[in-house]
Design an enzyme around this catalytic site. Structure first.
Site, PDB file in Angstrom:
ATOM      1  N   PRO A  58       1.123  -1.052   0.011  1.00 44.23           N
ATOM      2  CA  PRO A  58      -0.105   0.106  -0.024  1.00 44.23           C
ATOM      3  C   PRO A  58       0.883   1.240   0.139  1.00 44.23           C
ATOM      4  CG  PRO A  58       0.018  -0.870   2.124  1.00 44.23           C
ATOM      5  CD  PRO A  58       0.951  -1.795   1.301  1.00 44.23           C
ATOM      6  N   TRP A 100       4.268   0.734   9.734  1.00 45.39           N
ATOM      7  CA  TRP A 100       4.896  -0.421   9.113  1.00 45.39           C
ATOM      8  C   TRP A 100       4.260  -1.581   9.709  1.00 45.39           C
ATOM      9  CZ3 TRP A 100       7.935  -0.310   4.811  1.00 45.39           C
ATOM     10  CH2 TRP A 100       8.481   1.114   4.505  1.00 45.39           C
ATOM     11  N   TRP A 129       8.959  -3.084   3.734  1.00 49.30           N
ATOM     12  CA  TRP A 129       7.550  -3.854   3.573  1.00 49.30           C
ATOM     13  C   TRP A 129       8.174  -5.394   3.700  1.00 49.30           C
ATOM     14  CZ3 TRP A 129       4.678  -5.927  -0.916  1.00 49.30           C
ATOM     15  CH2 TRP A 129       3.437  -6.184  -0.526  1.00 49.30           C
ATOM     16  N   LYS A 143      19.411  11.626  -7.057  1.00 50.24           N
ATOM     17  CA  LYS A 143      17.709  11.102  -6.940  1.00 50.24           C
ATOM     18  C   LYS A 143      17.070  12.153  -7.519  1.00 50.24           C
ATOM     19  CE  LYS A 143      16.341   9.748  -2.858  1.00 50.24           C
ATOM     20  NZ  LYS A 143      15.827   9.801  -1.591  1.00 50.24           N
ATOM     21  N   LYS A 196      11.711  17.006  -6.795  1.00 48.73           N
ATOM     22  CA  LYS A 196      10.904  17.850  -7.271  1.00 48.73           C
ATOM     23  C   LYS A 196      11.315  19.453  -7.075  1.00 48.73           C
ATOM     24  CE  LYS A 196       6.476  15.621  -6.183  1.00 48.73           C
ATOM     25  NZ  LYS A 196       5.311  15.526  -5.242  1.00 48.73           N
TER      26      LYS A 196
END
Length: 1232
Positions: free
Chosen positions: A57, A539, A579, A612, A615
């Site tokens: 998710p 988590w 995850w 990386k 924005k």
């Protein structure tokens, strides 16, 4: 597709030459949504065996980036492929709704700086604000994910905030608690002061940055040794007020020195003397000893804040532990037990603290000093560094201060520096599970394998207890109710159990709904139990998704257990400590098994410069801009056909997406277009329009018995590919499958279609045509099914059109390619021998093309001979069997085969790659270079045969050596030679008159075909091709020009039959008698070997023209018509009744009226049939049929491209009286 829009065979008679891939994708997506293709797909597969897939998710508080698109594409490909293999796949989208990402946004929005601000507004109000933004970008996520072609169910999603999801988390936690796997403790953890919460170790590892911090050397004064000081070093001066001990390595050598400047005695590691002192003159060495001799020695506290507590436990002494290293600092480590993991461990082992001790932590949740550190109270710890250093300088404890650049963890959410701080927390015991975790991991299959064995396996070996609680608000509350004294605890595992124990029935499980619920004590007279404050780390929530998404065990228990563990999961490599890890821990703790069977870990998508994506820096193109520009299929294939699928990094370059269009999609589309064009030709010419072409598999297989070797090859290649895909997809190796698929497209378009153009066009007869059409159709139809998981839009577009050529009822569920199964492998058609033969033929052709390029000799110009040399007679036999293709592709008259290169005087010599080897070999390069250059022919062949060169005991790769071929005079000086280390090819480049003439004829054919393409004609369009020589008087050498024209004229006459056959049209010299009344579809002035020649494409029918003289009119781009009318019109040059010619003044008035040009200044220029402009001065009959262009000046005309048409722009009617009436004018403006 709705009935009104349903495709018909008639829609495919003229396939557009160009295709707008993004626009066609939008149309396909609209069709999918209108007809609910995805939903029907799931219905069709009901009852099949299940293929289980878990979707990790994401948070909806930010927009999807390339990493999300990559992971989503991998998942989409695998699940689509699983459907094609006969499985039912539930594809549910999931949302991570709780935790820091949401809370941090609210804290910024409402200027919340700490727990006290939340207390003022109330948890209910705070969580209400969180709930408002939790799905802020959900619509954008659904739009973007859907647009990139991913099929996933958003309606039947799971959200971690759903009460039923949270209830399953409670059940999981209770299971762990009942197994004794949960405990409360204090642990030094990474801590975000900006978010006022601790982070797990894997969260802390997500965002390291290089920073400059202060570093200080501090002197701790010994209690028992006069004038003696222990030197410690730290980059976190703010932890010094909490110093409780210092630590040395037991076996490291330490020294006592006299500091010349201060006359004090300092103890430090011998290996660190050069760090503390610049020169040996600055100190006097007094003695050496091992670190363990210092054990237990006491020193005076730097600050008095915890002096009383220290005296009680005999703190402020030297401890011994092997974690101390000699590669930094002074070799003596400062210990603040509640601000460092090792500090805590060694102080606990030494008895200075216990697990139940009061915490020595003068820092609050926001990272500010409390009143315990009175000199620095209220100061943020990082800001206090300077004041602490000044304080220690004043007390004489500061030896030196400076700065150090090092890698430091930052909060992944707030992007602020983390600190390490003791935090009371609830833990899941993981350390004791290490073997079980490794055993569970061993049950899984990872791609690539090294991530499982190394990165993930090493993490599991050192797995630490997992702090699962957060002192926050927006999350699943930990379901522990405790008495005020802490001696009575109840763990709740369901909503029903809570209702039974408290008498309160709830529908929501967030803090505002349950924090006030009390559970009566089991001991009469005692106060009730209340819930503890913390919530679960998000988590823990996402790691519980296999169970919680199905509300296990409260619902779907049988279905869940039958399909657990999942067949497949996939996320980025950064989830190895996120995850992937939490999934494995929870599943192993509950069931002692892994929650998934197969996993693909993808790499990181970086900006083009290797940084990386940011924005703030705007160093990458917006994903949706790329999709709108090139299409989702192109972006998908670019990402999947890259190193990221092997867990490596990809430097994202927009031109890489563009190249997918150019190198893969356009050739594929053109092959499909070529098939349909020639089906139309076959129906019209070979079937005479009496019937239609349908693919008949029985006919195709029967004809394969006598099929061309190239048909056998492409079908074999297809079946081999199907077998390869089945093997590799079973092993989840997408990185091997995609290159083979793109290679197949190349083999089909650049080889099969090229080598079969004449057969497919029907030039070799109807039987050859139908066989090649069947083969091309079969391969394209199979290919769309193979490519469907990877490029869902383009395959749908082509499939729905190709399906119209299948006999009615022959395809089950023909509405979509995504309903189709992967074609079954038919091994009987696999012919490895033919595939190898064709591969060898392709090598010969490729080598020939390179040699032509060297001489800048286009393939249009024939050459007399090609010689193929190979040691293996079988290889030569294979080349011989395919010689027609070699001769055709290379335009060669003769093929000669040989196994004896010496016969042709071919020798090899070797040259080193100076740049590559020079950098690698450095000092050895000169000797190696000389040795390479001295290699003889036999030596070079032997070295190449072993796959590398061994020169002076240095391994030199084949690509680091350039092997140069040369031929002797015995084969002539005009031979080119080239080799690929397997086959050697010689080509005779000697020109002769006949070959040059044929080349010129082919040049003409090429120009005609290009002009047909510009005119958007298809092969079956009946047209007339004419040519006309232009005046070459401008040529300085008139005689040469005349000779060149005469030669070209001779070629056009002698090769007229060949040209006519190739262009499938009559080919004549332009005369008014033959072509004057034909409609000019297109014309172009060409330069053929210095001869100007105009080519015309004309209609075969005489054109009906107005009875009166007329003129076409066009507005140049610098003049705009008023009222939005068209910029084209037609004008009669004579009055209908008087038949008198109009004057230029009347013409201008007519134009002003037609286009609304009142007051506009413009000039009138006439363009004749030969593309020449002249300003209009007078009007006479000779103007009839020409083009008048209105422009402000001649400069404006230079940017324009006009064609003179033989008929008027506007529709007209000729009257019986001999006059003409326009029924529209300007074009599109109806006058009827």
């Amino acid at each position: 597709m709705s009935d009104s829009k349903k495709l018909q065979r008639s829609d495919l008679c003229r396939v557009p030459e160009t295709i707008n891939f993004p626009a066609e994708e939008e149309a396909v997506l609209e069709q999918w949504q209108e007809t609910k293709i995805f939903e029907k797909c799931s219905q069709l597969s009901k009852g099949r065996p299940k293929y289980t897939f878990y979707d990790g998710p994401p948070f909806a508080t930010g927009l999807p980036h390339y990493g999300h698109i990559l992971a989503g594409t991998i998942k989409d490909i695998v699940t689509r492929y699983a459907y094609q293999q006969g499985y039912h796949v539930d594809r549910r989208f999931g949302w991570d709704c709780h935790g820091l990402p949401v809370e941090f946004e609210i804290d910024k929005l409402l200027n919340i700086r700490g727990p006290e601000d939340v207390a003022k507004m109330g948890i209910a109000a705070y969580n209400a604000e969180c709930r408002k933004i939790v799905m802020r970008y959900a619509d954008e996520w659904e739009k973007i994910v859907t647009r990139v072609g991913r099929w996933i169910d958003f309606k039947n999603d799971y959200k971690t905030l759903y009460p039923w999801y949270m209830e399953s988390i409670w059940w999981i936690f209770k299971q762990l608690y009942d197994k004794g796997l949960v405990y409360q403790g204090v642990k030094v953890m990474p801590y975000s002061t900006a978010c006022t919460t601790s982070l797990s170790n894997f969260e802390a590892n997500q965002n390291y940055k290089d920073v400059v911090d202060p570093c200080v050397v501090i002197a701790l004064e010994s209690v028992t040794l006069p004038n003696t000081y222990f030197l410690i070093w730290t980059t976190t001066p703010w932890t010094l007020p909490s110093n409780f001990a210092c630590c040395v390595h037991p076996t490291m050598t330490y020294v006592k020195v006299r500091d010349v400047k201060s006359d004090r005695l300092f103890i430090l590691a011998e290996s660190r003397l050069s760090y503390v002192y610049k020169t040996e003159a600055e100190y006097e060495l007094l003695e050496k000893f091992e670190g363990q001799t210092l054990k237990g020695l006491h020193y005076k506290p730097l600050f008095p804040y915890f002096e009383k507590r220290g005296a009680e436990v005999k703190a402020y002494r030297v401890l011994v532990d092997e974690y101390v290293t000699e590669d930094s600092g002074t070799g003596i480590v400062h210990n603040a037990p509640y601000f460092g993991e090792d500090d805590y461990r060694v102080c606990l082992a030494a008895g200075l603290i216990t697990k139940s001790s009061d915490v020595i932590c003068p820092v609050d949740d926001a990272g500010r000093f409390t009143s315990e550190a009175v000199d620095f109270a209220g100061q943020y710890v990082k800001d206090a560094d300077k004041n602490i250093i000044n304080k220690l300088k004043a007390t004489g404890n500061l030896v030196s201060s400076g700065q150090v650049k090092h890698s430091y963890p930052f909060c992944w959410r707030s992007d602020t520096p983390l600190i390490y701080k003791a935090v009371p927390s609830w833990f899941v015991r993981v350390e004791h599970m290490s073997k079980n975790l490794l055993a569970s991991n061993a049950q899984t299959y990872w791609v690539p394998d090294f991530v499982k064995e190394k990165r993930f396996g090493n993490w599991l070996k050192d797995a630490r207890d997992w702090a699962i609680s957060r002192n926050r608000y927006w999350g699943t509350p930990i379901p522990i109710w405790r008495s005020p004294s802490g001696d009575e605890t109840v763990v709740i595992g369901s909503i029903k159990q809570l209702a039974e124990l408290s008498g309160v029935q709830v529908e929501d499980l967030h803090r505002e709904s349950i924090d006030n619920i009390e559970i009566p004590s089991s001991v009469p007279g005692r106060p009730p139990l209340r819930r503890i404050a913390p919530v679960f780390d998000c988590w823990f929530e996402s790691g519980s998704m296999p169970f919680a998404q199905q509300h296990f065990p409260f619902e779907n228990e049988k279905d869940f257990m039958n399909n657990f563990p999942a067949d497949f999961i996939s996320e980025g490599i950064d989830q190895t400590r996120g995850w992937f890890y939490t999934l494995l821990v929870i599943s192993t703790a509950l069931f002692n098994k892994a929650p998934f069977k197969n996993l693909i870990a993808s790499g990181l998508v970086l900006a083009a410069d290797g940084q990386k994506m940011s924005k703030r820096k705007k160093n990458y193109p917006d994903p949706m801009e790329v999709v709108h520009k090139y299409g989702a299929d192109a972006l998908r294939l670019y990402l999947i056909n890259s190193p990221v699928v092997r867990a490596e990094s990809l430097r994202f370059k927009e031109e890489g997406v563009r190249d997918i269009i150019k190198d893969v999609f356009l050739p594929w589309y053109n092959a499909y277009r070529f098939l349909l064009q020639n089906i139309v030709r076959y129906e019209k010419e070979d079937l005479g329009g009496r019937s239609q072409y349908f693919y008949d598999r029985a006919r195709h297989l029967k004809n394969m018995e006598q099929a061309s070797v190239i048909d056998v090859w492409i079908l074999s290649f297809k079946e081999s590919l199907l077998e390869f895909i089945a093997t590799e997809m079973k092993m989840y190796r997408l990185y091997t499958v995609v290159p083979r698929l793109t290679k197949f497209i190349d083999q089909l378009t650049n080889w099969y279609v090229r080598l079969n153009r004449r057969r497919i066009k029907g030039e070799l007869g109807a039987s050859e045509c139908i066989q090649s059409l069947d083969t091309l159709y079969d391969v394209l139809f199979s290919m769309v099914k193979m490519m469907a998981p990877f490029t869902p839009y383009l395959t749908e577009y082509i499939f729905q059109r190709l399906a119209l050529f299948q006999p009615k009822g022959s395809i089950e569920n023909a509405e979509s390619v995504h309903y189709q199964m992967m074609p079954a492998i038919q091994r009987k058609f696999i012919r490895s021998d033919i595939e190898q033969s064709v591969s060898l033929m392709q090598s010969v052709v490729d080598l020939g093309r390179v040699m032509r390029d060297r001489r800048t000799l286009p393939v249009k110009y024939p050459v007399s001979e090609i010689i193929v040399i190979h040691k293996d007679p079988q290889a030569l036999a294979a080349v011989k069997s395919l010689q027609d293709f070699i001769l055709s592709e290379l335009n060669v008259r003769k093929l000669t085969l040989s196994s004896d290169k010496e016969k042709y005087g071919v020798t090899l010599r070797a040259e080193p790659d100076h740049k590559t080897l020079g950098q690698r070999l450095k000092g050895n390069f000169k000797a190696v270079m000389a040795a390479i250059k001295s290699l003889k022919d036999d030596d070079i062949q032997k070295q190449m045969a072993q796959g590398y060169f061994n020169i002076l005991d240095q391994r030199i790769e084949l690509e680091e050596v350039r092997v140069i071929l040369s031929t002797s005079d015995q084969v002539g000086s005009n031979f080119e030679a080239h080799s690929d280390n397997e086959v050697l090819v010689l080509m005779d480049m000697t020109p002769n008159e006949e070959l040059l003439e044929e080349g010129l004829a082919r040049e003409v054919i090429n120009r005609v075909q290009k002009l047909k393409k510009i005119a958007q004609l298809i092969p079956t369009d009946p047209v007339l091709i004419c040519y006309e020589f232009e005046n070459s008087s401008k040529n300085k050498n008139q005689k040469e020009a005349q000779e060149a024209q005469a030669q070209l004229q001779k070629v056009l006459i002698n090769y007229a039959g060949m040209i006519k056959t190739a262009v499938k049209s009559e080919f004549l010299e332009y005369t008014d008698e033959k072509a004057g009344k034909k409609h000019v579809i297109a014309s172009q002035l060409c330069d053929l070997k210095g001869v100007p020649l105009t080519l015309f494409i004309l209609s075969t029918q005489d054109l009906q023209l107005p009875s009166l003289p007329w003129l076409n009119v066009a507005l140049n781009a610098d003049i705009k018509p008023r009222f939005g009318n068209s910029s084209k019109a037609s004008i009669l040059l004579q009055h209908s009744e008087t038949k008198q010619l109009i004057t230029p003044q009347i013409l201008r008035r007519e134009l002003d009226l037609l286009f609304g040009l009142y007051g506009v200044s413009y000039n009138m220029y006439v363009l004749d049939q030969k593309q020449k402009f002249s300003e209009l001065r007078n009007i006479d009959i000779s103007l009839s049929g020409q083009l008048l262009v209105l422009a402000r000046n001649t400069d404006a005309l230079k940017q324009s491209n006009y064609q003179v048409t033989i008929g008027p722009y506007s529709r007209f009617l000729n009257q019986p009286s001999g006059s003409t009436l326009f029924t529209e004018n300007p074009t599109g403006h109806n006058l009827a």
